[in-house]
Design a protein around this motif. Structure first.
Motif, PDB file in Angstrom:
ATOM      1  N   GLY A 162       0.829  -1.193   0.000  1.00 33.69           N
ATOM      2  CA  GLY A 162       0.000   0.000   0.000  1.00 33.69           C
ATOM      3  C   GLY A 162       0.865   1.244   0.000  1.00 33.69           C
ATOM      4  N   SER A 163       0.224   2.384  -0.125  1.00 33.37           N
ATOM      5  CA  SER A 163       0.930   3.665  -0.229  1.00 33.37           C
ATOM      6  C   SER A 163       1.873   3.892   0.950  1.00 33.37           C
ATOM      7  CB  SER A 163      -0.077   4.818  -0.278  1.00 33.37           C
ATOM      8  OG  SER A 163      -0.892   4.696  -1.409  1.00 33.37           O
ATOM      9  N   ILE A 164       3.028   4.483   0.628  1.00 33.61           N
ATOM     10  CA  ILE A 164       3.986   4.844   1.675  1.00 33.61           C
ATOM     11  C   ILE A 164       4.570   6.216   1.359  1.00 33.61           C
ATOM     12  CG2 ILE A 164       4.616   2.440   2.169  1.00 33.61           C
ATOM     13  CD1 ILE A 164       7.383   3.226   0.869  1.00 33.61           C
ATOM     14  N   THR A 165       5.147   6.820   2.374  1.00 33.77           N
ATOM     15  CA  THR A 165       5.786   8.126   2.245  1.00 33.77           C
ATOM     16  C   THR A 165       7.246   7.990   2.615  1.00 33.77           C
ATOM     17  OG1 THR A 165       3.723   9.232   2.825  1.00 33.77           O
ATOM     18  CG2 THR A 165       5.742  10.520   3.071  1.00 33.77           C
ATOM     19  N   LEU A 166       8.123   8.542   1.770  1.00 31.71           N
ATOM     20  CA  LEU A 166       9.566   8.535   2.031  1.00 31.71           C
ATOM     21  C   LEU A 166      10.046   9.979   2.166  1.00 31.71           C
ATOM     22  CD1 LEU A 166      10.862   5.914  -0.585  1.00 31.71           C
ATOM     23  CD2 LEU A 166      10.481   5.573   1.869  1.00 31.71           C
ATOM     24  N   ASN A 167      10.665  10.278   3.273  1.00 32.06           N
ATOM     25  CA  ASN A 167      11.290  11.583   3.459  1.00 32.06           C
ATOM     26  C   ASN A 167      12.574  11.639   2.649  1.00 32.06           C
ATOM     27  OD1 ASN A 167       9.400  12.765   5.307  1.00 32.06           O
ATOM     28  ND2 ASN A 167      10.214  11.369   6.880  1.00 32.06           N
ATOM     29  N   PRO A 168      13.096  12.834   2.369  1.00 36.97           N
ATOM     30  CA  PRO A 168      14.361  12.919   1.618  1.00 36.97           C
ATOM     31  C   PRO A 168      15.456  12.047   2.247  1.00 36.97           C
ATOM     32  CG  PRO A 168      13.384  15.090   1.839  1.00 36.97           C
ATOM     33  CD  PRO A 168      12.564  14.153   2.702  1.00 36.97           C
ATOM     34  N   GLY A 169      16.120  11.248   1.396  1.00 40.40           N
ATOM     35  CA  GLY A 169      17.196  10.362   1.837  1.00 40.40           C
ATOM     36  C   GLY A 169      16.743   8.992   2.312  1.00 40.40           C
ATOM     37  N   GLU A 170      15.455   8.788   2.510  1.00 43.70           N
ATOM     38  CA  GLU A 170      14.949   7.492   2.967  1.00 43.70           C
ATOM     39  C   GLU A 170      14.798   6.525   1.786  1.00 43.70           C
ATOM     40  OE1 GLU A 170      12.320   8.213   6.977  1.00 43.70           O
ATOM     41  OE2 GLU A 170      11.254   8.315   5.060  1.00 43.70           O
ATOM     42  N   SER A 171      14.852   5.233   2.124  1.00 43.19           N
ATOM     43  CA  SER A 171      14.712   4.175   1.121  1.00 43.19           C
ATOM     44  C   SER A 171      13.754   3.106   1.620  1.00 43.19           C
ATOM     45  CB  SER A 171      16.064   3.512   0.832  1.00 43.19           C
ATOM     46  OG  SER A 171      16.973   4.421   0.289  1.00 43.19           O
TER      47      SER A 171
END
Length: 181
Positions: free
Chosen positions: A29-38
Motif C-alpha cells: 500500500g501507499s507509503i511516504t519517504l522523506n528525503p534520503g529514505e529508502s
C-alpha cells in the motif's frame, strides 16, 4: 529492488503494479519517504507453466519528473529435472586375496536436481564384484542412497569393470562408475 527518495521533498509511492500474473511484488500500500529514505521491495517470479515471460512493472508516485516509472521484467520457467551424481567417482579395491571377499565399499548416489530421480537399474558386468541393490528407488531432490560393493577375485589378474546406474537423468541416463581390483 530499492526505491530511494533522492529529492528534497516528500516522495509518496502510491502504487506498484505488474501487468503479468507470473510476477508479483510485496508492495502493501501507499507509503511516504522523506528525503534520503529508502524502502526495499521484492519482485517474485512464480509462473504456473513452462516458458518465457515478460512483464512491465509500474511504480506510481508524486515525483514531478518520474511519476510513472516503468521497469521491464523477464523470466524463464524451465522443466525441473533430476541430476544424478555418485561419490566416489570410482572404487579401487586394491589387492585382495584369491577367493576372499574384500571389505565393502560404499557407493553413494545423490540427486542434485530439482525433480525426483528414478533409479531403475544398477548392474555390474563382472561377477567378481557384488553389490547390495534392492531394486528400483526414487530420490527426491538433495536425497542420497548408498549401497555396498565388494570384490571377490577368482583370478590372480587385475580386474576392471563398471557399475552401471540407469536412471531418468536426461543427460546421464546410464552412468558408469569404474571398479578396479
Amino acid at each position: 529492488f530499492t526505491i530511494t527518495n533522492d529529492g528534497t521533498d516528500v516522495l509518496e509511492i502510491d502504487d506498484i503494479t505488474v501487468d503479468n500474473e507470473a510476477f508479483s511484488t510485496n508492495f502493501g500500500g501507499s507509503i511516504t519517504l522523506n528525503p534520503g529514505e529508502s524502502v526495499v521491495y521484492i519482485v517474485t517470479f512464480n509462473p504456473q507453466e513452462i516458458g518465457q515471460f515478460e512483464a512491465e512493472m509500474s511504480i506510481i508516485s508524486n515525483d514531478p519528473d518520474n511519476g510513472d516509472v516503468k521497469v521491464s521484467l523477464s523470466g524463464e520457467a524451465i522443466q525441473p529435472m533430476p541430476n544424478i551424481t555418485v561419490d566416489p567417482a570410482s572404487l579401487d579395491f586394491g589387492n585382495v586375496e584369491f577367493n576372499r571377499t574384500s571389505d565393502p565399499q560404499v557407493l553413494t548416489v545423490t540427486n542434485l536436481g530439482d525433480a525426483d530421480l528414478d533409479v531403475t537399474d544398477i548392474t555390474i558386468a563382472d561377477g567378481q564384484f557384488a553389490f547390495s541393490f534392492g531394486g528400483q528407488f526414487t530420490l527426491t531432490p538433495s536425497a542420497s542412497r548408498g549401497f555396498s560393493v565388494t570384490f571377490t577375485p577368482n583370478t590372480a589378474e587385475d580386474v576392471n569393470s563398471d557399475v552401471i546406474i540407469t536412471s531418468n537423468d536426461p543427460d546421464e541416463s546410464s552412468l558408469e562408475v569404474p571398479l578396479l581390483g
